[in-house]
Design a protein around this motif. Sequence first.
Motif, PDB file in Angstrom:
ATOM      1  N   ARG A   1      -7.756  15.942 106.314  1.00 17.60           N
ATOM      2  CA  ARG A   1      -7.445  16.339 106.416  1.00 17.60           C
ATOM      3  C   ARG A   1      -6.327  17.364 106.735  1.00 17.60           C
ATOM      4  O   ARG A   1      -5.609  16.723 105.912  1.00 17.60           O
ATOM      5  N   TYR A   2      -6.258  18.673 106.854  1.00 20.60           N
ATOM      6  CA  TYR A   2      -5.620  19.093 106.739  1.00 20.60           C
ATOM      7  C   TYR A   2      -4.276  19.119 107.983  1.00 20.60           C
ATOM      8  O   TYR A   2      -4.184  18.590 109.253  1.00 20.60           O
TER       9      TYR A   2
ATOM     10  N   ARG B   1      -0.986  18.154  98.725  1.00 23.53           N
ATOM     11  CA  ARG B   1      -2.500  17.991  98.185  1.00 23.53           C
ATOM     12  C   ARG B   1      -2.263  16.659  97.327  1.00 23.53           C
ATOM     13  O   ARG B   1      -2.481  15.994  96.458  1.00 23.53           O
TER      14      ARG B   1
ATOM     15  N   ARG C   1     -11.573  17.246 102.058  1.00 23.52           N
ATOM     16  CA  ARG C   1     -11.392  18.123 102.758  1.00 23.52           C
ATOM     17  C   ARG C   1     -12.315  17.937 104.332  1.00 23.52           C
ATOM     18  O   ARG C   1     -13.501  17.906 103.417  1.00 23.52           O
TER      19      ARG C   1
END
Length: 201
Positions: free
Chosen positions: A106-107, A185, A196
């Motif tokens: 996830r962001y 990341r 993602r």
Amino acid sequence: MFRRRSHAEPETAEQSLERLQGESAVRDPQAPKGRPTPKRSEAQANRKTKVSVPKDPKAARRQARLRMREERETQRQALLTGDERALPARDRGPLRRFARDYVDARYTVGEFFLPSAVIILILSILPSLAIKNFSLFLWLAVILLIILDSVRVNMGLKKALRAKFPKENLKGVTPYALMRCLQLRRLRLPKPQVKRGEKVA
């Protein structure tokens, strides 16, 4: 036949006692060592260690350097590939692996902290007072967003960990994941193993 047996004299009690004392005087199993017998694995390890260490101090130092270099290279490859067998202790185990995958899938606001900090720093050194005030406001906004996002990640990760590992001790796993959230990341080690948006099993 019976006559031959009658000629053999039976051993007396005194002679038996003297014979046993003589045998015990010849060899006592505990007397020579005075310590417990080591296990076979310990004896083999000691023997290998003694054989592998060279007598020359320079050669021993050179061998130690080579061994450390090989260990570092093995660990570096494990950080790039995610091989559990050679990872450092802080990254090892199914709990840490799950936490890494949860974050990498996830962001997070924290991963943009460094780029935003550089932008805010550049804005703060400009001569315009309005831009300096804006950079200060932007800095506070970024810090607030990181805190709120960290709370969100922390709560979600704890819920997922309790569902997947109900009997495991979760101490230290969420701080480990939050520190990973603050890294870009592409710079994270061990390298991300999920994409993602990918569902973490």
